[in-house]
Design a protein around this motif. Structure first.
Motif, PDB file in Angstrom:
ATOM      1  N   VAL A 104     -17.362  -3.138  13.168  1.00 24.98           N
ATOM      2  CA  VAL A 104     -18.734  -3.171  13.673  1.00 24.98           C
ATOM      3  C   VAL A 104     -19.591  -2.108  12.991  1.00 24.98           C
ATOM      4  O   VAL A 104     -20.746  -2.358  12.643  1.00 24.98           O
ATOM      5  CB  VAL A 104     -18.751  -3.011  15.208  1.00 24.98           C
ATOM      6  CG1 VAL A 104     -20.169  -2.947  15.740  1.00 24.98           C
ATOM      7  CG2 VAL A 104     -18.000  -4.165  15.854  1.00 24.98           C
ATOM      8  N   GLU A 105     -19.030  -0.946  12.763  1.00 23.93           N
ATOM      9  CA  GLU A 105     -19.772   0.110  12.065  1.00 23.93           C
ATOM     10  C   GLU A 105     -20.092  -0.308  10.629  1.00 23.93           C
ATOM     11  O   GLU A 105     -21.170  -0.001  10.119  1.00 23.93           O
ATOM     12  CB  GLU A 105     -18.996   1.413  12.099  1.00 23.93           C
ATOM     13  CG  GLU A 105     -18.976   2.037  13.483  1.00 23.93           C
ATOM     14  CD  GLU A 105     -17.987   3.188  13.618  1.00 23.93           C
ATOM     15  OE1 GLU A 105     -17.236   3.467  12.655  1.00 23.93           O
ATOM     16  OE2 GLU A 105     -17.971   3.792  14.697  1.00 23.93           O
ATOM     17  N   SER A 106     -19.171  -1.026   9.977  1.00 26.38           N
ATOM     18  CA  SER A 106     -19.445  -1.491   8.619  1.00 26.38           C
ATOM     19  C   SER A 106     -20.546  -2.553   8.615  1.00 26.38           C
ATOM     20  O   SER A 106     -21.344  -2.620   7.684  1.00 26.38           O
ATOM     21  CB  SER A 106     -18.174  -2.008   7.943  1.00 26.38           C
ATOM     22  OG  SER A 106     -17.747  -3.220   8.528  1.00 26.38           O
ATOM     23  N   LEU A 107     -20.592  -3.390   9.657  1.00 28.82           N
ATOM     24  CA  LEU A 107     -21.692  -4.348   9.779  1.00 28.82           C
ATOM     25  C   LEU A 107     -23.027  -3.610   9.847  1.00 28.82           C
ATOM     26  O   LEU A 107     -23.973  -3.939   9.142  1.00 28.82           O
ATOM     27  CB  LEU A 107     -21.554  -5.179  11.058  1.00 28.82           C
ATOM     28  CG  LEU A 107     -20.557  -6.306  11.081  1.00 28.82           C
ATOM     29  CD1 LEU A 107     -20.491  -6.904  12.478  1.00 28.82           C
ATOM     30  CD2 LEU A 107     -20.942  -7.369  10.082  1.00 28.82           C
ATOM     31  N   HIS A 108     -23.082  -2.612  10.703  1.00 29.18           N
ATOM     32  CA  HIS A 108     -24.316  -1.854  10.898  1.00 29.18           C
ATOM     33  C   HIS A 108     -24.751  -1.173   9.602  1.00 29.18           C
ATOM     34  O   HIS A 108     -25.913  -1.263   9.203  1.00 29.18           O
ATOM     35  CB  HIS A 108     -24.130  -0.829  12.016  1.00 29.18           C
ATOM     36  CG  HIS A 108     -25.378  -0.120  12.393  1.00 29.18           C
ATOM     37  ND1 HIS A 108     -25.765   1.056  11.801  1.00 29.18           N
ATOM     38  CD2 HIS A 108     -26.337  -0.442  13.282  1.00 29.18           C
ATOM     39  CE1 HIS A 108     -26.916   1.434  12.316  1.00 29.18           C
ATOM     40  NE2 HIS A 108     -27.288   0.551  13.229  1.00 29.18           N
ATOM     41  N   SER A 109     -23.820  -0.535   8.934  1.00 28.79           N
ATOM     42  CA  SER A 109     -24.194   0.203   7.724  1.00 28.79           C
ATOM     43  C   SER A 109     -24.536  -0.714   6.549  1.00 28.79           C
ATOM     44  O   SER A 109     -25.260  -0.312   5.643  1.00 28.79           O
ATOM     45  CB  SER A 109     -23.084   1.186   7.326  1.00 28.79           C
ATOM     46  OG  SER A 109     -21.917   0.493   6.961  1.00 28.79           O
ATOM     47  N   SER A 110     -24.062  -1.948   6.558  1.00 28.16           N
ATOM     48  CA  SER A 110     -24.332  -2.851   5.443  1.00 28.16           C
ATOM     49  C   SER A 110     -25.675  -3.579   5.559  1.00 28.16           C
ATOM     50  O   SER A 110     -26.140  -4.168   4.587  1.00 28.16           O
ATOM     51  CB  SER A 110     -23.208  -3.876   5.304  1.00 28.16           C
ATOM     52  OG  SER A 110     -23.200  -4.758   6.402  1.00 28.16           O
ATOM     53  N   LEU A 111     -26.295  -3.529   6.717  1.00 29.91           N
ATOM     54  CA  LEU A 111     -27.564  -4.221   6.913  1.00 29.91           C
ATOM     55  C   LEU A 111     -28.753  -3.349   6.511  1.00 29.91           C
ATOM     56  O   LEU A 111     -28.698  -2.127   6.609  1.00 29.91           O
ATOM     57  CB  LEU A 111     -27.728  -4.624   8.385  1.00 29.91           C
ATOM     58  CG  LEU A 111     -26.787  -5.702   8.899  1.00 29.91           C
ATOM     59  CD1 LEU A 111     -26.967  -5.870  10.406  1.00 29.91           C
ATOM     60  CD2 LEU A 111     -27.036  -7.019   8.198  1.00 29.91           C
ATOM     61  N   THR A 112     -29.822  -3.990   6.101  1.00 29.19           N
ATOM     62  CA  THR A 112     -31.069  -3.283   5.841  1.00 29.19           C
ATOM     63  C   THR A 112     -31.614  -2.780   7.180  1.00 29.19           C
ATOM     64  O   THR A 112     -31.163  -3.228   8.240  1.00 29.19           O
ATOM     65  CB  THR A 112     -32.105  -4.216   5.177  1.00 29.19           C
ATOM     66  OG1 THR A 112     -32.392  -5.281   6.079  1.00 29.19           O
ATOM     67  CG2 THR A 112     -31.592  -4.761   3.854  1.00 29.19           C
ATOM     68  N   PRO A 113     -32.598  -1.892   7.181  1.00 29.99           N
ATOM     69  CA  PRO A 113     -33.117  -1.369   8.453  1.00 29.99           C
ATOM     70  C   PRO A 113     -33.583  -2.446   9.437  1.00 29.99           C
ATOM     71  O   PRO A 113     -33.462  -2.273  10.641  1.00 29.99           O
ATOM     72  CB  PRO A 113     -34.285  -0.484   8.017  1.00 29.99           C
ATOM     73  CG  PRO A 113     -33.885  -0.018   6.658  1.00 29.99           C
ATOM     74  CD  PRO A 113     -33.184  -1.202   6.028  1.00 29.99           C
ATOM     75  N   ASP A 114     -34.079  -3.573   8.935  1.00 27.69           N
ATOM     76  CA  ASP A 114     -34.498  -4.643   9.842  1.00 27.69           C
ATOM     77  C   ASP A 114     -33.492  -5.798   9.850  1.00 27.69           C
ATOM     78  O   ASP A 114     -33.826  -6.930  10.187  1.00 27.69           O
ATOM     79  CB  ASP A 114     -35.897  -5.145   9.498  1.00 27.69           C
ATOM     80  CG  ASP A 114     -36.002  -5.690   8.080  1.00 27.69           C
ATOM     81  OD1 ASP A 114     -35.060  -5.491   7.286  1.00 27.69           O
ATOM     82  OD2 ASP A 114     -37.018  -6.331   7.765  1.00 27.69           O
ATOM     83  N   GLY A 115     -32.237  -5.496   9.519  1.00 28.65           N
ATOM     84  CA  GLY A 115     -31.195  -6.512   9.421  1.00 28.65           C
ATOM     85  C   GLY A 115     -30.794  -7.114  10.752  1.00 28.65           C
ATOM     86  O   GLY A 115     -30.936  -6.508  11.811  1.00 28.65           O
TER      87      GLY A 115
END
Length: 187
Positions: free
Chosen positions: A18-29
């Motif tokens: 889940v943390e990798s999902l969060h870090s891989s998205l753009t700020p408005d991802g």
């Protein structure tokens, strides 16, 4: 079944995913995932029922920093019953996109989605999505609200708490009850 439980446990209980999902998205991802069949009013609370992994996933998404979580039911997928989906937005400000009016969604769809090639551009490429459908997605179903409240001291206390709570990433009671005033859900 055993392998499925291992995969679910790895996805929903392992915070690194889940943390990798969060870090891989753009700020408005935005991240979306299918949760399985839609909730029924008779379902037990998620934290103890068959949907315990959904509850853990939502907790993990909130803990990882996703600012806005939403669920919606969709019945056009040709399954035997409606399915539930979870949408996680990295930034809470993205809620404004989620709570657009029917007309705003129609304008955006017209601007971004072209007609089908086989019709020479005359037929819409999206058969089951329009502004009205999207507006319906923004309000969780009654069964989802009931299920959410089962974990929170029953409906009366849950509704009172939802009215006071403004910082939570996920609050289906608040979203369901804002009706035509989406600005109330943006706080």
């Amino acid at each position: 079944p055993g392998r499925s439980a291992l995969v679910e446990s790895g996805l929903y209980d392992e915070t690194s995913f889940v943390e990798s999902l969060h870090s891989s998205l753009t700020p408005d991802g935005v991240f979306a995932v299918q949760n399985g069949r839609a909730k029924a009013a008779s379902d037990p609370p998620e934290r103890v029922g068959r949907d315990v992994h959904t509850s853990r996933m939502m907790d993990a998404l909130g803990a990882a920093g996703f600012g806005s979580l939403h669920t919606y039911d969709e019945g056009h997928s040709k399954f035997h019953m409606p399915w539930e989906y979870l949408v996680a937005m990295k930034d809470a400000a993205s809620r404004r996109q989620w709570h657009r009016t029917e007309g705003e969604v129609e304008v955006e769809l017209h601007r971004r989605v072209h007609g089908t090639r086989s019709s020479g551009g005359r037929e819409r490429a999206l058969r089951y999505l329009d502004g009205r459908t999207m507006a319906g997605f923004t309000r969780p179903g009654r069964a989802r609200e009931t299920n959410y409240c089962l974990d929170r001291g029953g409906e009366g206390e849950c509704v009172r708490a939802a009215a006071r709570e403004t910082a939570s990433a996920y609050n289906p009671v608040r979203e369901r009850r804002v009706g035509s005033r989406p600005e109330l859900a943006l706080a």
